[in-house]
Design a protein around this motif. Structure first.
Motif, PDB file in Angstrom:
ATOM      1  N   ALA A 137      19.885   5.501  -6.548  1.00 17.55           N
ATOM      2  CA  ALA A 137      18.804   6.493  -6.405  1.00 17.55           C
ATOM      3  C   ALA A 137      18.872   7.515  -7.526  1.00 17.55           C
ATOM      4  O   ALA A 137      19.946   7.898  -7.983  1.00 17.55           O
ATOM      5  CB  ALA A 137      18.917   7.197  -5.058  1.00 17.55           C
ATOM      6  N   GLU A 138      17.705   7.958  -7.959  1.00 17.65           N
ATOM      7  CA  GLU A 138      17.631   9.012  -8.966  1.00 17.65           C
ATOM      8  C   GLU A 138      17.559  10.381  -8.298  1.00 17.65           C
ATOM      9  O   GLU A 138      17.228  10.501  -7.119  1.00 17.65           O
ATOM     10  CB  GLU A 138      16.386   8.827  -9.836  1.00 17.65           C
ATOM     11  N   ARG A 139      17.812  11.416  -9.091  1.00 17.04           N
ATOM     12  CA  ARG A 139      17.711  12.789  -8.575  1.00 17.04           C
ATOM     13  C   ARG A 139      16.293  13.117  -8.117  1.00 17.04           C
ATOM     14  O   ARG A 139      16.076  13.957  -7.251  1.00 17.04           O
ATOM     15  CB  ARG A 139      18.126  13.783  -9.660  1.00 17.04           C
ATOM     16  N   SER A 140      15.317  12.454  -8.716  1.00 14.55           N
ATOM     17  CA  SER A 140      13.914  12.788  -8.446  1.00 14.55           C
ATOM     18  C   SER A 140      13.501  12.510  -7.004  1.00 14.55           C
ATOM     19  O   SER A 140      12.471  13.012  -6.556  1.00 14.55           O
ATOM     20  CB  SER A 140      12.990  12.015  -9.393  1.00 14.55           C
ATOM     21  N   ILE A 141      14.284  11.714  -6.263  1.00 17.85           N
ATOM     22  CA  ILE A 141      13.888  11.436  -4.873  1.00 17.85           C
ATOM     23  C   ILE A 141      14.015  12.685  -4.004  1.00 17.85           C
ATOM     24  O   ILE A 141      13.466  12.744  -2.914  1.00 17.85           O
ATOM     25  CB  ILE A 141      14.694  10.267  -4.244  1.00 17.85           C
ATOM     26  N   PHE A 142      14.757  13.700  -4.497  1.00 14.59           N
ATOM     27  CA  PHE A 142      14.920  14.937  -3.738  1.00 14.59           C
ATOM     28  C   PHE A 142      13.961  16.033  -4.202  1.00 14.59           C
ATOM     29  O   PHE A 142      14.148  17.204  -3.878  1.00 14.59           O
ATOM     30  CB  PHE A 142      16.365  15.437  -3.847  1.00 14.59           C
ATOM     31  N   GLU A 143      12.950  15.650  -4.969  1.00 14.38           N
ATOM     32  CA  GLU A 143      11.983  16.618  -5.464  1.00 14.38           C
ATOM     33  C   GLU A 143      10.628  16.374  -4.811  1.00 14.38           C
ATOM     34  O   GLU A 143      10.280  15.240  -4.490  1.00 14.38           O
ATOM     35  CB  GLU A 143      11.838  16.491  -6.993  1.00 14.38           C
ATOM     36  N   PRO A 144       9.846  17.449  -4.631  1.00 17.65           N
ATOM     37  CA  PRO A 144       8.502  17.262  -4.075  1.00 17.65           C
ATOM     38  C   PRO A 144       7.606  16.554  -5.065  1.00 17.65           C
ATOM     39  O   PRO A 144       7.833  16.595  -6.273  1.00 17.65           O
ATOM     40  CB  PRO A 144       8.013  18.691  -3.814  1.00 17.65           C
ATOM     41  N   GLY A 145       6.610  15.885  -4.570  1.00 20.66           N
ATOM     42  CA  GLY A 145       5.668  15.191  -5.442  1.00 20.66           C
ATOM     43  C   GLY A 145       4.472  14.723  -4.663  1.00 20.66           C
ATOM     44  O   GLY A 145       4.402  14.874  -3.451  1.00 20.66           O
ATOM     45  N   GLN A 146       3.514  14.169  -5.353  1.00 26.01           N
ATOM     46  CA  GLN A 146       2.318  13.665  -4.686  1.00 26.01           C
ATOM     47  C   GLN A 146       2.628  12.329  -4.028  1.00 26.01           C
ATOM     48  O   GLN A 146       3.633  11.693  -4.310  1.00 26.01           O
ATOM     49  CB  GLN A 146       1.188  13.492  -5.716  1.00 26.01           C
ATOM     50  N   LYS A 147       1.720  11.905  -3.155  1.00 27.97           N
ATOM     51  CA  LYS A 147       1.867  10.601  -2.513  1.00 27.97           C
ATOM     52  C   LYS A 147       1.963   9.528  -3.589  1.00 27.97           C
ATOM     53  O   LYS A 147       1.176   9.482  -4.518  1.00 27.97           O
ATOM     54  CB  LYS A 147       0.670  10.318  -1.597  1.00 27.97           C
ATOM     55  N   ARG A 148       2.954   8.673  -3.442  1.00 30.60           N
ATOM     56  CA  ARG A 148       3.258   7.706  -4.489  1.00 30.60           C
ATOM     57  C   ARG A 148       2.297   6.530  -4.480  1.00 30.60           C
ATOM     58  O   ARG A 148       2.011   5.975  -3.438  1.00 30.60           O
ATOM     59  CB  ARG A 148       4.707   7.226  -4.303  1.00 30.60           C
ATOM     60  N   LYS A 149       1.818   6.184  -5.664  1.00 27.86           N
ATOM     61  CA  LYS A 149       0.960   5.009  -5.821  1.00 27.86           C
ATOM     62  C   LYS A 149       1.687   4.024  -6.707  1.00 27.86           C
ATOM     63  O   LYS A 149       2.378   4.408  -7.636  1.00 27.86           O
ATOM     64  CB  LYS A 149      -0.378   5.403  -6.451  1.00 27.86           C
ATOM     65  N   LEU A 150       1.496   2.749  -6.405  1.00 28.33           N
ATOM     66  CA  LEU A 150       2.194   1.731  -7.172  1.00 28.33           C
ATOM     67  C   LEU A 150       1.595   1.590  -8.561  1.00 28.33           C
ATOM     68  O   LEU A 150       2.280   1.729  -9.565  1.00 28.33           O
ATOM     69  CB  LEU A 150       2.145   0.398  -6.419  1.00 28.33           C
ATOM     70  N   PHE A 151       0.293   1.348  -8.621  1.00 30.71           N
ATOM     71  CA  PHE A 151      -0.350   1.165  -9.916  1.00 30.71           C
ATOM     72  C   PHE A 151      -1.204   2.396 -10.246  1.00 30.71           C
ATOM     73  O   PHE A 151      -2.405   2.398 -10.065  1.00 30.71           O
ATOM     74  CB  PHE A 151      -1.205  -0.112  -9.918  1.00 30.71           C
ATOM     75  N   ASP A 152      -0.534   3.451 -10.720  1.00 31.02           N
ATOM     76  CA  ASP A 152      -1.253   4.625 -11.177  1.00 31.02           C
ATOM     77  C   ASP A 152      -1.357   4.589 -12.702  1.00 31.02           C
ATOM     78  O   ASP A 152      -0.941   3.619 -13.346  1.00 31.02           O
ATOM     79  CB  ASP A 152      -0.553   5.904 -10.702  1.00 31.02           C
ATOM     80  N   ARG A 153      -1.896   5.641 -13.276  1.00 33.09           N
ATOM     81  CA  ARG A 153      -2.098   5.660 -14.730  1.00 33.09           C
ATOM     82  C   ARG A 153      -0.783   5.551 -15.488  1.00 33.09           C
ATOM     83  O   ARG A 153      -0.690   4.842 -16.495  1.00 33.09           O
ATOM     84  CB  ARG A 153      -2.812   6.954 -15.141  1.00 33.09           C
ATOM     85  N   SER A 154       0.234   6.271 -15.003  1.00 28.68           N
ATOM     86  CA  SER A 154       1.518   6.244 -15.717  1.00 28.68           C
ATOM     87  C   SER A 154       2.139   4.848 -15.672  1.00 28.68           C
ATOM     88  O   SER A 154       2.766   4.402 -16.636  1.00 28.68           O
ATOM     89  CB  SER A 154       2.483   7.271 -15.124  1.00 28.68           C
TER      90      SER A 154
END
Length: 818
Positions: free
Chosen positions: A656-673
């Motif tokens: 797991a990365e550190r980012s899993i403990f940060e707030p964020g938007q609802k995750r999409k599989l195929f987004d722009r990034s």
């Protein structure tokens, strides 16, 4: 009903002998997972059949050595895919065994919880509210048992069952308690006979698995288009027909995304299995898909926030009268932690329950009380227990002393149970309990302490920082709820009661639930309304439940979580997840792990589609530029084995990365990034291969040597790309190059294979020639520059530890949504 005889049930030896004689208590067979069965399924898949067709045709057009090499690669590839799918499906099958239904039985005089499959004729079943009956059985003892038999008869009203009556497998005890001797199990039950055939239980595909299967079919069309177009263009520009046909077949072999559905199954199945080892039992694989998106945990208090280790710490008024009455309010089947705590304390004080049970009204979540009518030496006695405010309403006279004692106990965070008694004339014993429960004599209260679990406070705070709210919903007194919430860092400035909720319109409730995090004296219906309001506000809700009336909330939530210890059978069946330890910390951990699954899935797909993109470009661009093709057909086929193994197995093991403990938007599989990342990574790998190939041609090297340059660049480059793809923003130096052992082993094998090809005569088998060490080093430099520029961008943009250079905003407030 006479005084009950002691019931000891079967011995363990008798139970084992009967299990061997009658077989498992099972109507439908679980689908067996076997390596050969999956291999047979895999070989029948259209995409694998296409690969075999490619191998057969290639055998006719190529030479014998090429044909043998291709079929060795096909066998290795199919074995690798079958093994990956076998591991994943075995893990998924294990989940169903771990989360299998349980039954309480009496064996050797002790109450035990066993798998429903292990119930045998002769077992004594312990039945309570919310129990799904595990076998056809005859009631030995019945305390106002009512059974919902709609699963068998279609009749919607529950049936009263007295001692001697039969209850049937698959039906549900909606109220009352009892003991029943199993008469028939499995296919011999009434439910089993109604089932015409013993169907196999097949794990349904999740929405994401179906979506990936659909995407794979679409990409097959794209792959076939380029597999036909590129050779056709090459032939029109003067390339030999035979070589172009072989190239087209090899491209079809390598570009067709047959591994795509397996990646999903691997990540979700193995991830869910890992969680099961940590007491988070994912029953329905679709729950693993949405775990990482949860923004709210709607949790019970008792046993989830608290330890569920209850002990009586206060009795008012002092003396044995209150504990005597409390003990007499229970049947011998009462097994709740509250009942056990009171019973233990009463027995230590020398109390003994007297008289036989005549009637019982089970605990009512609406009224927060239960009643028991006993025939005592002095006549019939009604004992009422439950929420103090409800018991006090039934009192024959005001009791300010009890009210003060309740206020004192609840302010300390204690659960308070009030007890009242009443003598009932024989002529009134058949009256409804609603009529009997008036004019009661309030005996007193029992104060029970149940401290918060260790680690809950820190976990609630960590979840809040990650943008996940915790809302506590409890049936306890508002002051008790407020105290416990404050102890574990849940905002408790305002507590809303179930009575307030019932008067609140839906629109007001949606606003209230944004600011309030503690709800007390709540009913299961209140919990369901809260779930609906949160979802209408755009939250992704994980909700816990344990009772028969919690099924609406469990089914209405995005993730329904049943308690494994105190949960009823009905709640466990309705839930997507069973919490084996009833611990809030485990819920939060499961959600963070869900974020990890999603991240790893995204990384694996991004890498997989990037290398497929690069492979198309590696052949399309030279054809458009009228250059010879950079890889021999046999080399393309060999590369497929390394590409797919990395995508399907390497990223599953990513920490797991550190980012899993940060707030964020609802995750999409195929987004722009994601799409931009696939394009950039595909172009980077293409640049590594085409740059090396063009350099060799520019220096005048023979075509076979230039193709070996390209082959070496591909092997080195796609290993580099796999490591760069381990994180979208955290540099490899921060992650640690050796923290993913599966990928490390894969990289070592790939490099050893390359060394064998370019430094030994083995290269001739795949149309490769020997290269000098300096040439291999040059290719490695080309690949490093073409791919590791992404690491430089991560360092500049996010810093050495993957934290954005721009100062991050403060953690989301407790009512904020991700």
């Amino acid at each position: 009903m006479g005084v009950e005889k002691e019931i000891t049930g079967l011995t363990e030896a008798e139970a084992r002998e009967r299990l061997a004689r009658y077989g498992p208590n099972r109507i439908a067979r679980p689908r067996e997972v076997s390596f050969l069965g999956i291999a047979a399924e895999e070989i029948r898949e259209p995409m694998i059949l296409l690969l075999l067709f490619v191998g057969v045709v290639y055998s006719f057009w190529g030479n014998l050595t090429d044909a043998l090499t291709i079929f060795v690669v096909i066998v290795l590839l199919v074995l690798a895919e079958v093994w990956n799918e076998y591991r994943a499906k075995k893990a998924i099958a294990s989940l169903s065994k771990i989360a299998a239904p349980r039954a309480r039985v009496i064996r050797g005089g002790q109450v035990e919880e066993i798998k429903t499959d292990d119930v045998v004729p002769g077992d004594v079943l312990v039945l309570g509210q919310g129990t799904r009956v595990a076998a056809d059985a005859r009631l030995l003892v019945s305390y106002s048992v009512q059974a919902d038999e709609s699963a068998l008869t279609g009749e919607s009203f529950p049936e009263y069952k007295k001692a001697g009556d039969e209850v049937f497998a698959g039906t549900v005890v909606v109220s009352g308690e009892g003991k029943a001797e199993a008469l028939a199990t499995g296919k011999d039950t009434r439910l089993g006979r109604l089932s015409a055939t013993a169907r196999e239980i097949k794990q349904p595909k999740t929405p994401l698995q179906n979506a990936m299967k659909s995407l794979a079919k679409s990409l097959v069309v794209v792959a076939l288009f380029f597999s036909i177009t590129i050779p056709l263009l090459g032939y029109l520009r003067g390339q030999p027909l035979r070589e172009m046909v072989l190239t087209g077949l090899a491209l079809a072999f390598a570009v067709i995304p047959e591994e795509l559905p397996i990646i999903i199954t691997m990540v979700l199945g193995l991830g869910a299995y890992q969680l099961s080892k940590e007491n988070f039992l994912v029953k329905k694989l679709k729950a693993a898909e949405v775990l990482g998106d949860a923004t709210v945990i709607l949790t019970d208090k008792t046993g989830t926030i608290t330890e569920n280790k209850m002990s009586v710490v206060e009795v008012f008024p002092p003396g044995g009268k209150v504990l005597d009455a409390a003990l007499e309010s229970m049947t011998d089947v009462s097994l709740s932690p509250t009942d056990r705590a009171i019973a233990d304390s009463a027995r230590e004080a020398g109390s003994v329950a007297k008289g036989e049970v005549v009637r019982e009204r089970s605990f009512d979540p609406e009224r927060k009380t239960r009643s028991l009518l006993r025939r005592m030496p002095g006549g019939l006695c009604l004992i009422l227990t439950g929420a103090p405010e409800q018991v006090l309403k039934s009192s024959s006279a005001p009791r300010p002393d009890i009210e003060q004692a309740v206020a004192a106990e609840t302010s300390k965070g204690r659960r308070v149970v009030a007890v009242a008694t009443k003598q009932v004339p024989e002529s009134e014993q058949g009256l409804p309990f609603e009529e009997l429960e008036n004019g009661m004599d309030v005996a007193g209260i029992v104060g029970i302490e149940d401290p918060p679990r260790p680690g809950v406070r820190q976990t609630v705070e960590k979840a809040r920082e990650a943008g996940i709210r915790t809302i506590m919903v409890t049936g306890d007194h508002p002051k008790t709820a407020a105290y416990v919430a404050g102890e574990v860092s849940i905002p408790n400035e305002r507590v809303v009661t179930g009575a307030e909720l019932s008067r609140m319109p839906d629109g007001e409730l949606r606003k209230t639930v944004e600011d309030v995090s503690v709800f007390a004296r709540a009913t299961p219906e209140d919990k369901y309304r809260l779930v609906k309001a949160l979802r209408e506000n755009g939250d992704v809700v994980a909700v816990t439940g344990d009772g028969i009336n919690d099924t609406l909330a469990l089914k209405g939530a995005d993730i329904g979580i049943s308690m494994g210890i105190k949960g009823t059978d009905v709640a466990r069946e309705a839930a997507d997840v069973v919490l084996a330890d009833d611990n809030y910390v485990t819920i939060s951990h499961g959600i963070f792990q869900g974020r990890k699954f999603f991240d790893n899935l995204k990384k694996g797909l991004k890498y997989y589609l990037s290398v497929k993109t690069a492979l198309v470009l590696v052949f399309l661009v030279p054809v458009l530029l009228s250059m010879p093709l950079p890889l021999a057909p046999i080399q393309i086929i060999l590369l497929e084995l390394f590409m797919d193994l990395a995508a399907s197995a390497g990223f599953v093991a990513e920490p797991a990365e550190r980012s899993i403990f940060e707030p964020g938007q609802k995750r999409k599989l195929f987004d722009r990034s994601m799409i931009a990342g696939i394009a950039l990574s595909g172009l980077s790998l293409f640049a590594a291969v085409f740059g090396s190939y063009y350099y060799a041609l520019y220096r005048g090297y023979p075509l076979a040597e230039a193709q070996t340059f390209a082959f070496a660049a591909w092997l080195i480059g796609h290993v580099f790309l796999a490591f760069v793809s381990r994180s979208e923003r955290e540099p490899l130096i921060s992650l640690g190059p050796l923290t993913n052992r599966v990928m490390d082993v894969w990289a070592v094998v790939a490099f050893l294979f390359l060394l064998a090809i370019v430094f030994t005569p083995a290269g001739a088998l795949i149309k490769a020639v020997s290269l000098a060490p300096s040439q291999v080093l040059l290719v490695a430099v080309f690949a490093f520059v073409a791919i590791f520029w992404q690491e430089g961008v991560k360092m500049l943009r996010y810093g050495p530890a993957g934290t954005p250079a721009i100062k991050r905003s403060k953690p989301a407030a407790s009512h904020d949504k991700r």
